[in-house]
Design a protein around this motif. Sequence first.
Motif: not given
Length: 355
Positions: A91-92, A58-60, A41-44
């Motif tokens: 999520i790394g 998600q991690r940067s 999804h867009r936010d998760a």
Amino acid sequence: MIDINFASLRLIGLTHTITNELVTFADAAPDARLMRVAEVHRDAIVLHDGAQTCQARQRSRLLQSLDAQQTSLAVGDWVLVDCVAVGTHWIGARIPPQTQLARRSADGSRQPLASNVDTALLVMGLDRDFNPRRLERYIALAHAALVDAVVVLTKADIGIAVDERMAQLRQRLPASVPLMALNALDAQQTRSMLAPWLDAGQTLVLLGSSGAGKSTLTNTLCASAQPTGGVRKGDGRGRHTTTARSLHQFAGGACIIDTPGLRSWRLDAEEDALTAAFDDIDALARNCQFRDCHHQAEPGCAVRDAVDADRLFNYHKLLREVRRSQQTPLDRIAERAKWKVLLKTVGPRSRSKRA
């Protein structure tokens, strides 16, 4: 050490090939867990561990890595998750996918559809959804991703000219592509006919237009409750009831990725992959009189009279599309310049003929 519950994750498609990839993630966090992307999804991101689902972000550094590869997470991806706070999953890293189905958007960017897929069920209704050209496009998409393709014709109980259409496809499509017609509401028939592709650890993806019966097929196989809808009376098209890709578990151990109907899209394939999807044309072309035969008006063509005319037309259309997608900006500029020169010469010639 990465936390892996193989017995549980096996239920959502984990294979030894995926686990072998984990040796390259020696720097993963001590409490990292292996999970699979079930929805995007867009936010998760919704993840599945074989027993239950959870939401994650998600991690940067992962976003930057995926952006550099011009891709993004897709349903079916395997990821490493860090639980750094109560109720928050991060999520790394993403395990490189073994296979990935993707399409090209209008601007040429690549959009992943599903990852780590073993079989693509190409769903088409035997009503007004019937379209052999579109089916050949889906077969080429699966071949480009090195994914096995199986053609599933739904609505066999209410279809139009079922026997004639089945015979048409058997004559037109490669013999290597399995073809079947079924009633997706009949659970016993559906599970029996699809049994060879529903073994434990297998991942299937459903591809087809809206209204073809993909969500009905998912509900029948997985006893889930995906929303379904009817088709429009005017043209028989679906109403896009499914709006997001999602992963579902089959009781026998396989998992199925349901997808929305694809509106307009271009193949993410190279010319060799397209040729593999039309292997009958490629085999016949070896007997043509000329090596560079285009199978149109050349003398001694071994393809033109042996292949269905509409199939050959569709092959040329997809081939042009693939070649355009592989062009660089400089190639496109050069091609436009060439056509400008040709068009300039046509004008004086036509005027001199009329004079």
